[in-house]
Motif scaffolding. Sequence first.
Motif, PDB file in Angstrom:
ATOM      1  N   MET A 182       1.925  -8.122  14.609  1.00 46.88           N
ATOM      2  CA  MET A 182       1.272  -7.518  13.473  1.00 46.88           C
ATOM      3  C   MET A 182       1.448  -8.432  12.268  1.00 46.88           C
ATOM      4  SD  MET A 182       2.072  -3.899  11.460  1.00 46.88           S
ATOM      5  CE  MET A 182       3.252  -3.461  12.655  1.00 46.88           C
ATOM      6  N   THR A 183       0.367  -8.675  11.572  1.00 44.29           N
ATOM      7  CA  THR A 183       0.382  -9.512  10.390  1.00 44.29           C
ATOM      8  C   THR A 183       0.398  -8.640   9.144  1.00 44.29           C
ATOM      9  OG1 THR A 183      -0.951 -11.150  11.546  1.00 44.29           O
ATOM     10  CG2 THR A 183      -0.884 -11.318   9.170  1.00 44.29           C
ATOM     11  N   LYS A 184       1.202  -9.038   8.160  1.00 42.59           N
ATOM     12  CA  LYS A 184       1.223  -8.334   6.879  1.00 42.59           C
ATOM     13  C   LYS A 184       0.198  -8.981   5.960  1.00 42.59           C
ATOM     14  CE  LYS A 184       6.073  -7.125   7.170  1.00 42.59           C
ATOM     15  NZ  LYS A 184       7.390  -7.241   6.544  1.00 42.59           N
ATOM     16  N   VAL A 185      -0.660  -8.148   5.343  1.00 40.69           N
ATOM     17  CA  VAL A 185      -1.742  -8.651   4.509  1.00 40.69           C
ATOM     18  C   VAL A 185      -1.746  -7.903   3.182  1.00 40.69           C
ATOM     19  CG1 VAL A 185      -4.235  -8.981   4.349  1.00 40.69           C
ATOM     20  CG2 VAL A 185      -3.126  -9.092   6.577  1.00 40.69           C
ATOM     21  N   LEU A 186      -1.909  -8.622   2.081  1.00 45.26           N
ATOM     22  CA  LEU A 186      -2.085  -8.023   0.758  1.00 45.26           C
ATOM     23  C   LEU A 186      -3.558  -8.131   0.394  1.00 45.26           C
ATOM     24  CD1 LEU A 186      -1.104  -6.893  -1.973  1.00 45.26           C
ATOM     25  CD2 LEU A 186      -0.759  -9.264  -2.695  1.00 45.26           C
ATOM     26  N   VAL A 187      -4.163  -6.993   0.070  1.00 43.96           N
ATOM     27  CA  VAL A 187      -5.567  -6.978  -0.332  1.00 43.96           C
ATOM     28  C   VAL A 187      -5.618  -6.611  -1.809  1.00 43.96           C
ATOM     29  CG1 VAL A 187      -7.836  -5.948   0.032  1.00 43.96           C
ATOM     30  CG2 VAL A 187      -6.317  -6.312   1.982  1.00 43.96           C
ATOM     31  N   ILE A 188      -6.157  -7.515  -2.606  1.00 48.11           N
ATOM     32  CA  ILE A 188      -6.319  -7.269  -4.038  1.00 48.11           C
ATOM     33  C   ILE A 188      -7.721  -6.706  -4.249  1.00 48.11           C
ATOM     34  CG2 ILE A 188      -6.404  -8.360  -6.318  1.00 48.11           C
ATOM     35  CD1 ILE A 188      -4.454 -10.466  -5.178  1.00 48.11           C
ATOM     36  N   GLY A 189      -7.818  -5.585  -4.949  1.00 48.89           N
ATOM     37  CA  GLY A 189      -9.109  -4.939  -5.153  1.00 48.89           C
ATOM     38  C   GLY A 189      -9.499  -4.076  -3.961  1.00 48.89           C
ATOM     39  N   ALA A 190      -8.522  -3.426  -3.357  1.00 50.00           N
ATOM     40  CA  ALA A 190      -8.740  -2.676  -2.117  1.00 50.00           C
ATOM     41  C   ALA A 190      -9.640  -1.465  -2.271  1.00 50.00           C
ATOM     42  CB  ALA A 190      -7.394  -2.241  -1.545  1.00 50.00           C
ATOM     43  N   THR A 191      -9.834  -0.960  -3.479  1.00 49.18           N
ATOM     44  CA  THR A 191     -10.689   0.210  -3.677  1.00 49.18           C
ATOM     45  C   THR A 191     -12.104  -0.168  -4.084  1.00 49.18           C
ATOM     46  OG1 THR A 191      -9.922   0.463  -5.955  1.00 49.18           O
ATOM     47  CG2 THR A 191      -8.772   1.735  -4.262  1.00 49.18           C
ATOM     48  N   GLY A 192     -12.388  -1.453  -4.173  1.00 47.32           N
ATOM     49  CA  GLY A 192     -13.728  -1.900  -4.540  1.00 47.32           C
ATOM     50  C   GLY A 192     -14.700  -1.759  -3.380  1.00 47.32           C
ATOM     51  N   SER A 193     -15.962  -2.062  -3.631  1.00 49.80           N
ATOM     52  CA  SER A 193     -16.998  -1.877  -2.613  1.00 49.80           C
ATOM     53  C   SER A 193     -16.786  -2.772  -1.392  1.00 49.80           C
ATOM     54  CB  SER A 193     -18.383  -2.115  -3.217  1.00 49.80           C
ATOM     55  OG  SER A 193     -18.467  -3.416  -3.760  1.00 49.80           O
ATOM     56  N   VAL A 194     -16.273  -3.955  -1.573  1.00 52.64           N
ATOM     57  CA  VAL A 194     -15.988  -4.848  -0.448  1.00 52.64           C
ATOM     58  C   VAL A 194     -14.568  -4.624   0.073  1.00 52.64           C
ATOM     59  CG1 VAL A 194     -15.746  -7.258   0.249  1.00 52.64           C
ATOM     60  CG2 VAL A 194     -17.606  -6.609  -1.266  1.00 52.64           C
ATOM     61  N   GLY A 195     -13.628  -4.458  -0.837  1.00 52.54           N
ATOM     62  CA  GLY A 195     -12.223  -4.317  -0.462  1.00 52.54           C
ATOM     63  C   GLY A 195     -11.950  -3.163   0.476  1.00 52.54           C
ATOM     64  N   ARG A 196     -12.616  -2.026   0.268  1.00 54.25           N
ATOM     65  CA  ARG A 196     -12.373  -0.867   1.143  1.00 54.25           C
ATOM     66  C   ARG A 196     -12.794  -1.162   2.577  1.00 54.25           C
ATOM     67  NH1 ARG A 196     -14.495   3.872  -1.479  1.00 54.25           N
ATOM     68  NH2 ARG A 196     -14.178   2.642  -3.319  1.00 54.25           N
ATOM     69  N   HIS A 197     -13.842  -1.970   2.769  1.00 53.29           N
ATOM     70  CA  HIS A 197     -14.265  -2.337   4.129  1.00 53.29           C
ATOM     71  C   HIS A 197     -13.292  -3.346   4.744  1.00 53.29           C
ATOM     72  CE1 HIS A 197     -17.962  -0.089   3.823  1.00 53.29           C
ATOM     73  NE2 HIS A 197     -18.181  -0.643   2.638  1.00 53.29           N
ATOM     74  N   VAL A 198     -12.791  -4.236   3.917  1.00 48.79           N
ATOM     75  CA  VAL A 198     -11.802  -5.215   4.387  1.00 48.79           C
ATOM     76  C   VAL A 198     -10.539  -4.488   4.854  1.00 48.79           C
ATOM     77  CG1 VAL A 198     -10.292  -7.116   3.673  1.00 48.79           C
ATOM     78  CG2 VAL A 198     -12.685  -7.090   2.949  1.00 48.79           C
ATOM     79  N   VAL A 199     -10.069  -3.542   4.053  1.00 47.47           N
ATOM     80  CA  VAL A 199      -8.874  -2.774   4.413  1.00 47.47           C
ATOM     81  C   VAL A 199      -9.092  -2.016   5.717  1.00 47.47           C
ATOM     82  CG1 VAL A 199      -7.401  -0.830   3.739  1.00 47.47           C
ATOM     83  CG2 VAL A 199      -7.991  -2.585   2.066  1.00 47.47           C
ATOM     84  N   ALA A 200     -10.222  -1.349   5.846  1.00 45.68           N
ATOM     85  CA  ALA A 200     -10.519  -0.587   7.062  1.00 45.68           C
ATOM     86  C   ALA A 200     -10.512  -1.493   8.291  1.00 45.68           C
ATOM     87  CB  ALA A 200     -11.861   0.128   6.932  1.00 45.68           C
ATOM     88  N   SER A 201     -11.119  -2.667   8.191  1.00 43.75           N
ATOM     89  CA  SER A 201     -11.155  -3.603   9.314  1.00 43.75           C
ATOM     90  C   SER A 201      -9.763  -4.101   9.679  1.00 43.75           C
ATOM     91  CB  SER A 201     -12.051  -4.800   8.986  1.00 43.75           C
ATOM     92  OG  SER A 201     -13.380  -4.384   8.849  1.00 43.75           O
ATOM     93  N   LEU A 202      -8.964  -4.400   8.672  1.00 39.75           N
ATOM     94  CA  LEU A 202      -7.610  -4.881   8.926  1.00 39.75           C
ATOM     95  C   LEU A 202      -6.750  -3.807   9.588  1.00 39.75           C
ATOM     96  CD1 LEU A 202      -7.004  -6.833   5.609  1.00 39.75           C
ATOM     97  CD2 LEU A 202      -7.154  -7.827   7.902  1.00 39.75           C
TER      98      LEU A 202
END
Length: 54
Positions: free
Chosen positions: A1-21
Motif C-alpha cells: 500500500m502506498t501513502k499518498v497526499l492529495v492537495i485539493g481533494a474536495t475539488g472537481s478533479v481531486g475528488r475523482h483522484v481520491v476515489a481512484s486511489l
Amino acid sequence: MTKVLVIGATGSVGRHVVASLVEGGHEVRALVRALVRDEATPGSRRASRPSRAT
C-alpha cells in the motif's frame, strides 16, 4: 500500500483522484481548505484539527 497526499481533494478533479486511489488500495491523506467540505470526498474519514502538546 502506498501513502499518498492529495492537495485539493474536495475539488472537481481531486475528488475523482481520491476515489481512484482509495479503490486502488492506497492510503490517502487529503489536504482541504475547510473541514466541512471533506465529507463530500468519497472514502474520507472525519477530519480533525491537529492537537498541540502543552
